[in-house]
Every structure is written in C-alpha cells, then in structure tokens.
Design a protein around this motif. Structure first.
Motif, PDB file in Angstrom:
ATOM      1  N   GLY A 136       3.284   7.788 -13.798  1.00  0.00           N
ATOM      2  CA  GLY A 136       2.022   7.483 -14.462  1.00  0.00           C
ATOM      3  C   GLY A 136       0.868   7.430 -13.482  1.00  0.00           C
ATOM      4  O   GLY A 136       1.052   7.376 -12.261  1.00  0.00           O
ATOM      5  N   TRP A 137      -0.326   7.433 -14.024  1.00  0.00           N
ATOM      6  CA  TRP A 137      -1.525   7.509 -13.193  1.00  0.00           C
ATOM      7  C   TRP A 137      -1.686   6.336 -12.217  1.00  0.00           C
ATOM      8  O   TRP A 137      -2.205   6.547 -11.116  1.00  0.00           O
ATOM      9  CB  TRP A 137      -2.788   7.687 -14.045  1.00  0.00           C
ATOM     10  CG  TRP A 137      -3.109   6.528 -14.946  1.00  0.00           C
ATOM     11  CD1 TRP A 137      -2.801   6.407 -16.255  1.00  0.00           C
ATOM     12  CD2 TRP A 137      -3.806   5.325 -14.588  1.00  0.00           C
ATOM     13  NE1 TRP A 137      -3.239   5.201 -16.748  1.00  0.00           N
ATOM     14  CE2 TRP A 137      -3.867   4.524 -15.743  1.00  0.00           C
ATOM     15  CE3 TRP A 137      -4.374   4.841 -13.423  1.00  0.00           C
ATOM     16  CZ2 TRP A 137      -4.474   3.267 -15.761  1.00  0.00           C
ATOM     17  CZ3 TRP A 137      -4.976   3.585 -13.428  1.00  0.00           C
ATOM     18  CH2 TRP A 137      -5.029   2.812 -14.588  1.00  0.00           C
ATOM     19  N   PRO A 138      -1.265   5.109 -12.549  1.00  0.00           N
ATOM     20  CA  PRO A 138      -1.500   4.025 -11.584  1.00  0.00           C
ATOM     21  C   PRO A 138      -0.868   4.273 -10.209  1.00  0.00           C
ATOM     22  O   PRO A 138      -1.461   3.923  -9.190  1.00  0.00           O
ATOM     23  CB  PRO A 138      -0.887   2.788 -12.264  1.00  0.00           C
ATOM     24  CG  PRO A 138      -0.955   3.097 -13.727  1.00  0.00           C
ATOM     25  CD  PRO A 138      -0.688   4.580 -13.804  1.00  0.00           C
ATOM     26  N   VAL A 139       0.310   4.888 -10.173  1.00  0.00           N
ATOM     27  CA  VAL A 139       0.971   5.059  -8.871  1.00  0.00           C
ATOM     28  C   VAL A 139       0.354   6.185  -8.045  1.00  0.00           C
ATOM     29  O   VAL A 139       0.715   6.370  -6.880  1.00  0.00           O
ATOM     30  CB  VAL A 139       2.503   5.238  -8.996  1.00  0.00           C
ATOM     31  CG1 VAL A 139       3.125   4.013  -9.649  1.00  0.00           C
ATOM     32  CG2 VAL A 139       2.868   6.511  -9.723  1.00  0.00           C
ATOM     33  N   SER A 140      -0.594   6.914  -8.631  1.00  0.00           N
ATOM     34  CA  SER A 140      -1.348   7.913  -7.867  1.00  0.00           C
ATOM     35  C   SER A 140      -2.659   7.349  -7.339  1.00  0.00           C
ATOM     36  O   SER A 140      -3.373   8.017  -6.604  1.00  0.00           O
ATOM     37  CB  SER A 140      -1.637   9.144  -8.744  1.00  0.00           C
ATOM     38  OG  SER A 140      -0.437   9.771  -9.107  1.00  0.00           O
ATOM     39  N   ASP A 141      -2.969   6.128  -7.739  1.00  0.00           N
ATOM     40  CA  ASP A 141      -4.203   5.462  -7.307  1.00  0.00           C
ATOM     41  C   ASP A 141      -3.923   4.672  -6.026  1.00  0.00           C
ATOM     42  O   ASP A 141      -3.122   3.736  -6.030  1.00  0.00           O
ATOM     43  CB  ASP A 141      -4.701   4.530  -8.424  1.00  0.00           C
ATOM     44  CG  ASP A 141      -5.918   3.720  -8.016  1.00  0.00           C
ATOM     45  OD1 ASP A 141      -6.846   4.285  -7.407  1.00  0.00           O
ATOM     46  OD2 ASP A 141      -5.932   2.498  -8.304  1.00  0.00           O
ATOM     47  N   ARG A 142      -4.547   5.064  -4.944  1.00  0.00           N
ATOM     48  CA  ARG A 142      -4.284   4.419  -3.646  1.00  0.00           C
ATOM     49  C   ARG A 142      -4.594   2.925  -3.672  1.00  0.00           C
ATOM     50  O   ARG A 142      -3.874   2.133  -3.073  1.00  0.00           O
ATOM     51  CB  ARG A 142      -5.069   5.103  -2.511  1.00  0.00           C
ATOM     52  CG  ARG A 142      -4.601   6.481  -2.143  1.00  0.00           C
ATOM     53  CD  ARG A 142      -3.115   6.621  -1.886  1.00  0.00           C
ATOM     54  NE  ARG A 142      -2.576   5.734  -0.871  1.00  0.00           N
ATOM     55  CZ  ARG A 142      -1.285   5.629  -0.567  1.00  0.00           C
ATOM     56  NH1 ARG A 142      -0.385   6.367  -1.205  1.00  0.00           N
ATOM     57  NH2 ARG A 142      -0.875   4.809   0.366  1.00  0.00           N
ATOM     58  N   PHE A 177      -4.338   0.893  -6.230  1.00  0.00           N
ATOM     59  CA  PHE A 177      -3.247   0.239  -6.963  1.00  0.00           C
ATOM     60  C   PHE A 177      -2.017   0.090  -6.076  1.00  0.00           C
ATOM     61  O   PHE A 177      -1.439  -0.997  -5.987  1.00  0.00           O
ATOM     62  CB  PHE A 177      -2.897   1.038  -8.224  1.00  0.00           C
ATOM     63  CG  PHE A 177      -1.771   0.437  -9.021  1.00  0.00           C
ATOM     64  CD1 PHE A 177      -2.007  -0.580  -9.925  1.00  0.00           C
ATOM     65  CD2 PHE A 177      -0.469   0.889  -8.853  1.00  0.00           C
ATOM     66  CE1 PHE A 177      -0.962  -1.140 -10.659  1.00  0.00           C
ATOM     67  CE2 PHE A 177       0.582   0.337  -9.579  1.00  0.00           C
ATOM     68  CZ  PHE A 177       0.332  -0.686 -10.483  1.00  0.00           C
ATOM     69  N   VAL A 178      -1.598   1.156  -5.413  1.00  0.00           N
ATOM     70  CA  VAL A 178      -0.348   1.080  -4.646  1.00  0.00           C
ATOM     71  C   VAL A 178      -0.499   0.278  -3.358  1.00  0.00           C
ATOM     72  O   VAL A 178       0.449  -0.376  -2.929  1.00  0.00           O
ATOM     73  CB  VAL A 178       0.265   2.475  -4.361  1.00  0.00           C
ATOM     74  CG1 VAL A 178       0.620   3.168  -5.667  1.00  0.00           C
ATOM     75  CG2 VAL A 178      -0.616   3.340  -3.496  1.00  0.00           C
ATOM     76  N   GLY A 217      -1.552  -3.527  -4.890  1.00  0.00           N
ATOM     77  CA  GLY A 217      -0.546  -4.071  -5.797  1.00  0.00           C
ATOM     78  C   GLY A 217       0.863  -4.068  -5.256  1.00  0.00           C
ATOM     79  O   GLY A 217       1.660  -4.954  -5.564  1.00  0.00           O
ATOM     80  N   LEU A 218       1.187  -3.045  -4.439  1.00  0.00           N
ATOM     81  CA  LEU A 218       2.565  -2.901  -3.945  1.00  0.00           C
ATOM     82  C   LEU A 218       2.687  -3.019  -2.434  1.00  0.00           C
ATOM     83  O   LEU A 218       3.797  -3.033  -1.910  1.00  0.00           O
ATOM     84  CB  LEU A 218       3.131  -1.545  -4.397  1.00  0.00           C
ATOM     85  CG  LEU A 218       3.227  -1.349  -5.908  1.00  0.00           C
ATOM     86  CD1 LEU A 218       3.557   0.108  -6.240  1.00  0.00           C
ATOM     87  CD2 LEU A 218       4.260  -2.288  -6.503  1.00  0.00           C
ATOM     88  N   GLY A 219       1.564  -3.049  -1.731  1.00  0.00           N
ATOM     89  CA  GLY A 219       1.603  -3.183  -0.277  1.00  0.00           C
ATOM     90  C   GLY A 219       2.014  -1.916   0.454  1.00  0.00           C
ATOM     91  O   GLY A 219       2.533  -1.988   1.573  1.00  0.00           O
ATOM     92  N   LEU A 220       1.798  -0.749  -0.151  1.00  0.00           N
ATOM     93  CA  LEU A 220       2.173   0.496   0.514  1.00  0.00           C
ATOM     94  C   LEU A 220       1.262   0.781   1.701  1.00  0.00           C
ATOM     95  O   LEU A 220       0.067   0.472   1.673  1.00  0.00           O
ATOM     96  CB  LEU A 220       2.102   1.680  -0.460  1.00  0.00           C
ATOM     97  CG  LEU A 220       3.401   2.021  -1.181  1.00  0.00           C
ATOM     98  CD1 LEU A 220       3.893   0.879  -2.034  1.00  0.00           C
ATOM     99  CD2 LEU A 220       3.222   3.272  -2.011  1.00  0.00           C
ATOM    100  N   ARG A 271       4.050   6.771  -0.520  1.00  0.00           N
ATOM    101  CA  ARG A 271       3.682   7.013  -1.908  1.00  0.00           C
ATOM    102  C   ARG A 271       4.855   6.642  -2.811  1.00  0.00           C
ATOM    103  O   ARG A 271       6.002   6.588  -2.374  1.00  0.00           O
ATOM    104  CB  ARG A 271       3.230   8.440  -2.142  1.00  0.00           C
ATOM    105  CG  ARG A 271       4.272   9.484  -1.899  1.00  0.00           C
ATOM    106  CD  ARG A 271       3.704  10.887  -2.073  1.00  0.00           C
ATOM    107  NE  ARG A 271       4.705  11.862  -1.706  1.00  0.00           N
ATOM    108  CZ  ARG A 271       4.627  13.127  -1.959  1.00  0.00           C
ATOM    109  NH1 ARG A 271       3.576  13.603  -2.596  1.00  0.00           N
ATOM    110  NH2 ARG A 271       5.565  13.963  -1.600  1.00  0.00           N
ATOM    111  N   VAL A 272       4.543   6.418  -4.075  1.00  0.00           N
ATOM    112  CA  VAL A 272       5.560   6.054  -5.053  1.00  0.00           C
ATOM    113  C   VAL A 272       6.200   7.326  -5.604  1.00  0.00           C
ATOM    114  O   VAL A 272       5.506   8.217  -6.098  1.00  0.00           O
ATOM    115  CB  VAL A 272       4.964   5.218  -6.202  1.00  0.00           C
ATOM    116  CG1 VAL A 272       5.992   4.992  -7.311  1.00  0.00           C
ATOM    117  CG2 VAL A 272       4.433   3.887  -5.676  1.00  0.00           C
TER     118      VAL A 272
END
Length: 191
Positions: A140-146, A148-149, A152-155, A160-161
């Motif tokens: 989905g689009w959220p995991v392509s948003d830097r 957000f990742v 939100g996820l600490g990447l 990348r997801v």
C-alpha cells in the motif's frame, strides 16, 4: 514419486486470507517465533541477511493507523485511499513488517538481496498459514512514503518495506480465486 506429500498438499491448496477478515486472537510471541524462524530460512545468497522484521502488536498497529491518516492528509490522498490504508492497520491484530535492509557486497548484487527479501515475505506468509493462522501480505501507499516508514517504523534511509504480513484468526473463509493456467505460462525446453 506419485503421492502428494502433506507439505505439497498445503502448497497446492494454500491461500491468503484478506486482512479485513482477520481478527483476534493473533499469535503471541512464543507462537510467532517459529514462524519468523521459518521465514528466516529463505534463500539468502552470500548469507547477508539483507532483511529484518518489525513485529507490530495491536497498539502499534493502531498508532500506525493514526500516522496513515496524518500522512494521507499531508499528501492530499483521496479520503477513500486513506480510509482503506488506515483500516489495514486499525483492524489488524498483529502485523510483521519485512524490511529490506541491503548489505554492501561486491559479490551479491542488490537485486539478489531484493529477491531474497521477497522470498522471506512469502515464507513468512506460508509459515503463518501452515501454523493455522490467517495471514495476508500487503503493502500500500503508506510504505512508499519515506516519512511514514522512517517516523512510524524507524527505517534507515537505505531500507524499504517489502511487505506487511498481517496475521490473526480468520473470521470467514473467502471463496477461492481463479488460479493461473500452468500450460499458458510454462515453456518446456528439452534441448
């Protein structure tokens, strides 16, 4: 070998369960550990482990649902896109984010590390299903948003997801979908 083994029977009949049809309970940490272990046994040329897991328990999923709404508004996403993406997190009893985390290597190209990460996603999905849980692989689009990742996820910037594997109890069995025509997609080469 003419008999179909139980493992092949599973693979020939496996099917994902839509994330919207997953509810609690979800596997606890003890039940999730062998699922993660099975996923980590995926092909990994060079033993680089170019992937890692982030396990999102229920409260973390809901926190990310809020971030989906915030980021969707900031990105001027249509309301229906925001609602759909948010519900995947808000309604999820548990999700495992598979993060592609490539390692520098002179021998192993980046694309092979990407393929390995995809194999981990499918292995994780199949291990959850084989363990009796309902599971679905989403992005989905959220995991392509830097934003957000990273927020939100600490990447890290180089990560990348590859997939978000939602796991829970299947509340309903959906109808099977049409499957590929093997003859139409297979070329046999004898010499």
């Amino acid at each position: 070998m003419s008999d179909i083994t139980p493992a092949m029977e599973f693979l020939l009949s496996r099917r994902s369960r839509p994330a919207k049809l997953l509810g609690p309970p979800a596997p606890d940490r003890t039940a999730l550990r062998p699922i993660l272990t099975a996923a980590a046994r995926s092909p990994d040329h060079g033993k680089l482990e170019p992937w890692r897991f982030i396990v999102l328990e229920r409260a973390a999923c809901r926190r990310l649902g809020d971030l989906v709404a915030e980021r969707g508004a900031a990105l001027d996403r249509p309301e229906e896109d925001i609602a759909k993406a948010r519900s995947a997190y808000d309604d999820s009893p548990l999700a495992v984010v598979v993060v592609e985390s490539p390692k520098p290597s002179e021998k192993i190209p980046q694309i092979e590390q990407t393929y390995s990460t995809g194999a981990v996603c499918l292995s994780l999905l199949n291990a959850a299903l084989a363990s009796g849980w309902g599971a679905n692989w989403l992005t989905g689009w959220p995991v392509s948003d830097r934003t957000f990742v990273e927020e939100g996820l600490g990447l890290a910037p180089h990560e990348r997801v590859a997939g978000v594997i939602h796991i829970g109890t299947s509340t309903k069995t959906p109808p099977d979908r049409p499957r590929p025509d093997i003859d139409a997609i297979t070329t046999w080469v004898a010499e």
